[in-house]
Scaffold this motif. Structure first.
Motif, PDB file in Angstrom:
ATOM      1  N   LEU A  60      -4.924   2.587  -4.922  1.00  0.00           N
ATOM      2  CA  LEU A  60      -3.207   2.377  -5.081  1.00  0.00           C
ATOM      3  C   LEU A  60      -3.123   1.578  -3.660  1.00  0.00           C
ATOM      4  O   LEU A  60      -3.861   2.682  -2.528  1.00  0.00           O
ATOM      5  N   PRO A  61      -2.388   0.188  -3.504  1.00  0.00           N
ATOM      6  CA  PRO A  61      -1.699  -0.432  -2.529  1.00  0.00           C
ATOM      7  C   PRO A  61      -0.750   0.671  -2.207  1.00  0.00           C
ATOM      8  O   PRO A  61      -0.322   1.821  -3.188  1.00  0.00           O
ATOM      9  N   LEU A  62       0.027   0.629  -1.139  1.00  0.00           N
ATOM     10  CA  LEU A  62       1.141   1.413  -0.302  1.00  0.00           C
ATOM     11  C   LEU A  62       2.116   1.629  -1.510  1.00  0.00           C
ATOM     12  O   LEU A  62       2.733   2.574  -1.594  1.00  0.00           O
ATOM     13  N   ASP A  63       2.519   0.749  -2.276  1.00  0.00           N
ATOM     14  CA  ASP A  63       4.519   0.548  -3.162  1.00  0.00           C
ATOM     15  C   ASP A  63       3.658   0.920  -3.923  1.00  0.00           C
ATOM     16  O   ASP A  63       4.256   2.204  -4.716  1.00  0.00           O
ATOM     17  N   ALA A  64       2.064   1.059  -4.633  1.00  0.00           N
ATOM     18  CA  ALA A  64       1.962   1.228  -6.206  1.00  0.00           C
ATOM     19  C   ALA A  64       1.746   3.467  -5.559  1.00  0.00           C
ATOM     20  O   ALA A  64       2.344   3.936  -6.337  1.00  0.00           O
ATOM     21  N   LEU A  65       1.593   3.611  -4.611  1.00  0.00           N
ATOM     22  CA  LEU A  65       1.012   5.341  -3.945  1.00  0.00           C
ATOM     23  C   LEU A  65       2.689   5.445  -3.795  1.00  0.00           C
ATOM     24  O   LEU A  65       2.701   6.333  -4.171  1.00  0.00           O
ATOM     25  N   ARG A  66       3.815   4.948  -3.507  1.00  0.00           N
ATOM     26  CA  ARG A  66       5.271   5.454  -3.656  1.00  0.00           C
ATOM     27  C   ARG A  66       5.562   5.678  -4.892  1.00  0.00           C
ATOM     28  O   ARG A  66       6.127   6.551  -5.003  1.00  0.00           O
ATOM     29  N   GLN A 158      -1.984  19.729  -3.461  1.00  0.00           N
ATOM     30  CA  GLN A 158      -1.276  19.063  -4.693  1.00  0.00           C
ATOM     31  C   GLN A 158      -0.930  17.494  -3.584  1.00  0.00           C
ATOM     32  O   GLN A 158      -1.178  16.002  -4.348  1.00  0.00           O
ATOM     33  N   CYS A 159      -0.456  17.895  -2.888  1.00  0.00           N
ATOM     34  CA  CYS A 159       0.156  16.331  -1.639  1.00  0.00           C
ATOM     35  C   CYS A 159      -1.227  15.468  -1.080  1.00  0.00           C
ATOM     36  O   CYS A 159      -0.924  14.262  -1.180  1.00  0.00           O
ATOM     37  N   THR A 160      -2.070  16.362  -0.574  1.00  0.00           N
ATOM     38  CA  THR A 160      -2.735  16.127   0.282  1.00  0.00           C
ATOM     39  C   THR A 160      -3.656  13.829  -0.014  1.00  0.00           C
ATOM     40  O   THR A 160      -3.919  14.197   0.385  1.00  0.00           O
ATOM     41  N   PRO A 161      -3.482  14.347  -1.608  1.00  0.00           N
ATOM     42  CA  PRO A 161      -4.462  12.473  -1.950  1.00  0.00           C
ATOM     43  C   PRO A 161      -3.705  12.014  -0.992  1.00  0.00           C
ATOM     44  O   PRO A 161      -3.835  10.658  -1.190  1.00  0.00           O
ATOM     45  N   PHE A 162      -1.981  12.350  -2.012  1.00  0.00           N
ATOM     46  CA  PHE A 162      -1.447  11.044  -1.326  1.00  0.00           C
ATOM     47  C   PHE A 162      -1.377  10.700   0.355  1.00  0.00           C
ATOM     48  O   PHE A 162      -1.689   9.824   0.432  1.00  0.00           O
ATOM     49  N   LEU A 163      -1.134  11.634   1.319  1.00  0.00           N
ATOM     50  CA  LEU A 163      -1.464  12.106   2.706  1.00  0.00           C
ATOM     51  C   LEU A 163      -2.865  10.780   2.692  1.00  0.00           C
ATOM     52  O   LEU A 163      -2.890  10.182   3.448  1.00  0.00           O
ATOM     53  N   ASN A 164      -3.872  11.016   2.212  1.00  0.00           N
ATOM     54  CA  ASN A 164      -5.091  10.640   3.062  1.00  0.00           C
ATOM     55  C   ASN A 164      -5.033   9.032   2.125  1.00  0.00           C
ATOM     56  O   ASN A 164      -5.834   8.575   3.128  1.00  0.00           O
ATOM     57  N   ARG A 165      -4.474   9.144   1.512  1.00  0.00           N
ATOM     58  CA  ARG A 165      -4.328   7.761   1.132  1.00  0.00           C
ATOM     59  C   ARG A 165      -3.675   6.594   2.017  1.00  0.00           C
ATOM     60  O   ARG A 165      -3.559   5.804   2.069  1.00  0.00           O
ATOM     61  N   GLN A 166      -2.049   7.807   2.166  1.00  0.00           N
ATOM     62  CA  GLN A 166      -1.129   6.568   3.213  1.00  0.00           C
ATOM     63  C   GLN A 166      -2.540   6.550   4.978  1.00  0.00           C
ATOM     64  O   GLN A 166      -2.809   5.085   5.032  1.00  0.00           O
ATOM     65  N   ILE A 167      -2.967   7.388   4.831  1.00  0.00           N
ATOM     66  CA  ILE A 167      -3.988   7.487   5.546  1.00  0.00           C
ATOM     67  C   ILE A 167      -5.084   6.317   5.901  1.00  0.00           C
ATOM     68  O   ILE A 167      -5.267   5.078   6.930  1.00  0.00           O
ATOM     69  N   GLU A 168      -5.847   6.248   4.605  1.00  0.00           N
ATOM     70  CA  GLU A 168      -7.126   5.065   4.771  1.00  0.00           C
ATOM     71  C   GLU A 168      -6.351   4.563   4.614  1.00  0.00           C
ATOM     72  O   GLU A 168      -6.616   2.737   5.075  1.00  0.00           O
ATOM     73  N   LEU A 169      -5.242   3.633   4.091  1.00  0.00           N
ATOM     74  CA  LEU A 169      -4.496   2.110   3.979  1.00  0.00           C
ATOM     75  C   LEU A 169      -3.841   1.834   5.598  1.00  0.00           C
ATOM     76  O   LEU A 169      -4.220   0.329   5.791  1.00  0.00           O
ATOM     77  N   ILE A 170      -3.539   3.111   6.137  1.00  0.00           N
ATOM     78  CA  ILE A 170      -2.404   2.485   7.571  1.00  0.00           C
ATOM     79  C   ILE A 170      -3.200   2.909   8.471  1.00  0.00           C
ATOM     80  O   ILE A 170      -3.711   1.488   9.309  1.00  0.00           O
ATOM     81  N   GLN A 171      -4.356   3.392   8.687  1.00  0.00           N
ATOM     82  CA  GLN A 171      -5.885   3.110   9.429  1.00  0.00           C
ATOM     83  C   GLN A 171      -5.395   3.691  10.596  1.00  0.00           C
ATOM     84  O   GLN A 171      -5.268   2.486  11.617  1.00  0.00           O
ATOM     85  N   PRO A 172      -4.524   3.977  10.830  1.00  0.00           N
ATOM     86  CA  PRO A 172      -4.196   4.249  12.265  1.00  0.00           C
ATOM     87  C   PRO A 172      -5.180   4.601  13.498  1.00  0.00           C
ATOM     88  O   PRO A 172      -6.414   5.174  12.713  1.00  0.00           O
ATOM     89  N   ARG A 173      -5.138   4.484  14.724  1.00  0.00           N
ATOM     90  CA  ARG A 173      -5.614   4.604  15.822  1.00  0.00           C
ATOM     91  C   ARG A 173      -5.727   5.966  16.210  1.00  0.00           C
ATOM     92  O   ARG A 173      -6.902   6.799  16.703  1.00  0.00           O
ATOM     93  N   LEU A 174      -4.692   6.839  15.616  1.00  0.00           N
ATOM     94  CA  LEU A 174      -4.402   7.726  16.220  1.00  0.00           C
ATOM     95  C   LEU A 174      -2.883   8.644  15.411  1.00  0.00           C
ATOM     96  O   LEU A 174      -2.948   8.295  15.415  1.00  0.00           O
ATOM     97  N   ILE A 175      -3.171   9.821  14.786  1.00  0.00           N
ATOM     98  CA  ILE A 175      -2.119  10.952  14.338  1.00  0.00           C
ATOM     99  C   ILE A 175      -2.127  11.632  15.421  1.00  0.00           C
ATOM    100  O   ILE A 175      -2.449  12.717  16.028  1.00  0.00           O
ATOM    101  N   LEU A 176      -0.999  12.043  14.855  1.00  0.00           N
ATOM    102  CA  LEU A 176       0.036  12.582  16.498  1.00  0.00           C
ATOM    103  C   LEU A 176       0.969  13.779  14.844  1.00  0.00           C
ATOM    104  O   LEU A 176       1.254  13.961  14.534  1.00  0.00           O
TER     105      LEU A 176
END
Ligand code: URA
Length: 244
Positions: A60-66, A158-176
């Motif tokens: 899913l792209p970010l909008d559809a994920l939302r 249950q929520c982790t797949p959503f967060l994982n997809r957010q991270i995959e799409l954003i590809q941050p250099r660092l997570i705080l």
């Protein structure tokens, strides 16, 4: 130190202080990871299908994920929420801030970190030269736990797949990861925050580098710890620079 930075530090309630050891030295002593270009092996169970779409979460792209998040009824929290709190910020952000779960203000407004803790988070980010809009902010949970209780493991699962997809799409250099709940969930450990600070860890599901700090709500209760949080942010900033 510039006057502007001094003003931000004052706004955070931090007395100006010079670290005993340069942060760079601390980074050299740190668990080494490659900060460049996090790889995107899809972790967790992001490939699971949700009832109302033919696409797996991992596609899913970010909008559809939302939209998927907004329709989620996978755990009991959907019954008590006002609305889901997906995430906010720059989809190309280098920094991703991950907190615990929405509180009352976030549940009302549909945006993470908008209450008092959010104001402090904004000030902390400014202290290292970042605007709120420069980063991406999300939580482990997308729905408010009643009474702000800790997330239950099955809710986080249950929520982790959503967060994982957010991270995959954003590809941050660092997570705080701010706070115990976010740090322990992302790093799958129960080691104290005090011990986790000052190292670059890795989020296994996405390969992303993770730095840990205190939750702004804790800092509001324990203002003396703000100095350590500032130290953590400097550490994170220099870690990003060092591995660029
Ligand atoms: N605390 C969190 O962990 N996240 C929010 O969005 C608000 C408060």
């Amino acid at each position: 130190m510039s006057e502007r930075r001094l003003a931000y530090l004052n706004a955070m309630g931090i007395e100006v202080w010079v670290p005993r050891d340069p942060v760079a030295q601390a980074i050299d002593a740190v668990v080494p990871v490659e900060l460049a270009e996090p790889t995107i092996p899809v972790g967790g169970n992001t490939s699971q299908l949700r009832a109302d779409t033919n696409l797996p979460i991992s596609d899913l792209p970010l909008d559809a994920l939302r939209t998927q998040v907004a329709q989620c009824t996978a755990c009991e929290l959907h019954a008590s929420r006002t609305q889901t709190v997906f995430g906010v910020g720059n989809p190309q952000a280098e920094w991703m801030i991950v907190g615990e779960a929405p509180g009352a203000d976030e549940d009302r407004q549909g945006e993470p970190f908008v209450g008092r803790a959010g104001q402090l988070l904004n000030a902390m980010l400014k202290a290292v030269g970042l605007e709120r809009g420069d980063v991406y902010i999300a939580n482990i949970l997308k729905c408010r736990p009643p009474g702000n209780r800790d997330p239950q493991p099955e809710e986080a699962a249950q929520c982790t797949p959503f967060l994982n997809r957010q991270i995959e799409l954003i590809q941050p250099r660092l997570i705080l990861a701010v706070g115990r709940v976010a740090a322990h969930h992302l790093l799958q450990t129960d080691v104290s925050l005090a011990k986790l600070r000052g190292s670059v860890h890795r989020y296994d599901a996405t390969g992303s580098p993770v730095v840990v700090s205190y939750h702004p709500a804790y800092l509001l209760r324990s203002p003396k710890e703000k100095r350590k949080a500032w130290e953590d942010l400097q550490f994170a900033r220099q870690a990003i620079r060092k591995y660029q």
